[in-house]
Structure formats: structure tokens, C-alpha cells
Design a protein around this motif. Structure first.
Motif, short mmCIF file in Angstrom:
data_model
loop_
_atom_site.label_atom_id
_atom_site.label_comp_id
_atom_site.label_asym_id
_atom_site.label_seq_id
_atom_site.Cartn_x
_atom_site.Cartn_y
_atom_site.Cartn_z
N ALA A 12 9.62 -41.59 -36.18
CA ALA A 12 9.49 -42.95 -35.66
C ALA A 12 8.27 -44.14 -36.53
O ALA A 12 7.97 -44.93 -36.24
N ALA A 13 7.19 -42.78 -36.73
CA ALA A 13 5.79 -43.76 -37.31
C ALA A 13 6.10 -45.04 -39.06
O ALA A 13 5.99 -45.70 -38.77
N ILE A 14 7.01 -43.89 -39.17
CA ILE A 14 8.16 -44.71 -40.55
C ILE A 14 8.22 -45.72 -40.05
O ILE A 14 8.01 -47.30 -40.73
N LEU A 15 9.50 -45.45 -38.91
CA LEU A 15 10.41 -46.90 -38.48
C LEU A 15 8.61 -48.10 -37.54
O LEU A 15 9.48 -49.15 -37.71
N SER A 16 8.07 -48.05 -36.87
CA SER A 16 7.16 -48.33 -36.29
C SER A 16 7.10 -49.27 -37.30
O SER A 16 6.53 -50.32 -36.65
N SER A 17 6.18 -48.69 -38.35
CA SER A 17 5.19 -49.32 -39.04
C SER A 17 6.48 -50.55 -40.37
O SER A 17 6.68 -51.92 -40.30
N TYR A 18 8.15 -50.43 -39.99
CA TYR A 18 8.13 -50.95 -40.92
C TYR A 18 9.13 -51.89 -40.64
O TYR A 18 8.92 -53.50 -40.74
N TYR A 19 9.32 -51.97 -38.88
CA TYR A 19 9.70 -53.16 -38.13
C TYR A 19 8.67 -54.08 -37.03
O TYR A 19 8.88 -54.52 -36.37
N GLN A 89 17.93 -48.17 -33.79
CA GLN A 89 17.72 -49.11 -32.70
C GLN A 89 17.12 -49.62 -32.37
O GLN A 89 17.34 -50.68 -31.30
N PHE A 90 16.22 -48.40 -31.58
CA PHE A 90 15.45 -48.50 -30.69
C PHE A 90 14.25 -50.11 -31.23
O PHE A 90 13.69 -50.07 -30.73
N PHE A 91 14.32 -49.38 -32.75
CA PHE A 91 12.74 -50.57 -32.66
C PHE A 91 13.40 -51.68 -33.28
O PHE A 91 12.74 -53.03 -33.71
N VAL A 92 14.75 -51.67 -33.53
CA VAL A 92 15.50 -53.49 -33.57
C VAL A 92 15.14 -54.19 -32.75
O VAL A 92 14.62 -55.81 -32.55
N ASP A 93 15.39 -53.63 -31.52
CA ASP A 93 15.56 -54.30 -30.40
C ASP A 93 14.58 -54.51 -29.72
O ASP A 93 13.67 -54.22 -29.87
#
Length: 93
Positions: A12-19, A89-93
Motif C-alpha cells: 500500500a505504501a509503495i502504490l501510494s507513492s507510485y500513484y 485499483q483502489f489507488f487508480v480511481d
């Protein structure tokens, strides 16, 4: 880190940073992530949810296992994830 339940939180931390999208406040993530991206159950799921409830968290992302919802207080939003692709998908929307 030796606790496999932290895998999903680290993802989640990685995706949060990426997106460039922050993880919402009062959100908990736990689950073991396999090499192919599947999110697997960890021990003490119900206890982890109850503990999050005590600290007034409002949303939890956890491995898919729908039968535990009956054992938990209904004040939390339980978001079940099967794999990292679905979770992202939670981070893309």
C-alpha cells in the motif's frame, strides 16, 4: 520485517507513492503477499480487526475470506482483496 501480515501494508505504501495518492487516514492493511501477487490469509484475523476497531480505524483491507464478517463489529468497512492487481485499483480511481 518478519511479520508476513505487514506485506499488504508495505505494498500500500509503495502504490501510494507510485500513484501519488495518499492512503486514507484511519485505514489498516494486512495480509501476506505471495510471489505471484496473491494476497493470503494471516493468523489472528478476527483479533486484528477487533484491535483496529478499538483504535477507531474505519477501513480495513484484508485477504478475501468472507466468513469472518459475521464475527466482527459492523462499524468497520472491510475491503477484501484477492491480489495486488485488484488492490492497486483502489489507488487508480
Amino acid at each position: 520485517v518478519k511479520e508476513p501480515a505487514l506485506d499488504l501494508a508495505m505494498v500500500a505504501a509503495i502504490l501510494s507513492s507510485y500513484y501519488e495518492k495518499p492512503i486514507p487516514a484511519k485505514t489498516v492493511c494486512f495480509g501476506e503477499v505471495g510471489l505471484t501477487g496473491e494476497v493470503r490469509q494471516v493468523s489472528n484475523t478476527v483479533e486484528r480487526i477487533k484491535e483496529a476497531s478499538k483504535f477507531e480505524f474505519s477501513s480495513i483491507f484484508l485477504p478475501e475470506k468472507r466468513d469472518i464478517i459475521e464475527k466482527v463489529n459492523g462499524q468497520l468497512s472491510l475491503n477484501y482483496v484477492k491480489n495486488i492487481s485488484e488492490f492497486s485499483q483502489f489507488f487508480v480511481d
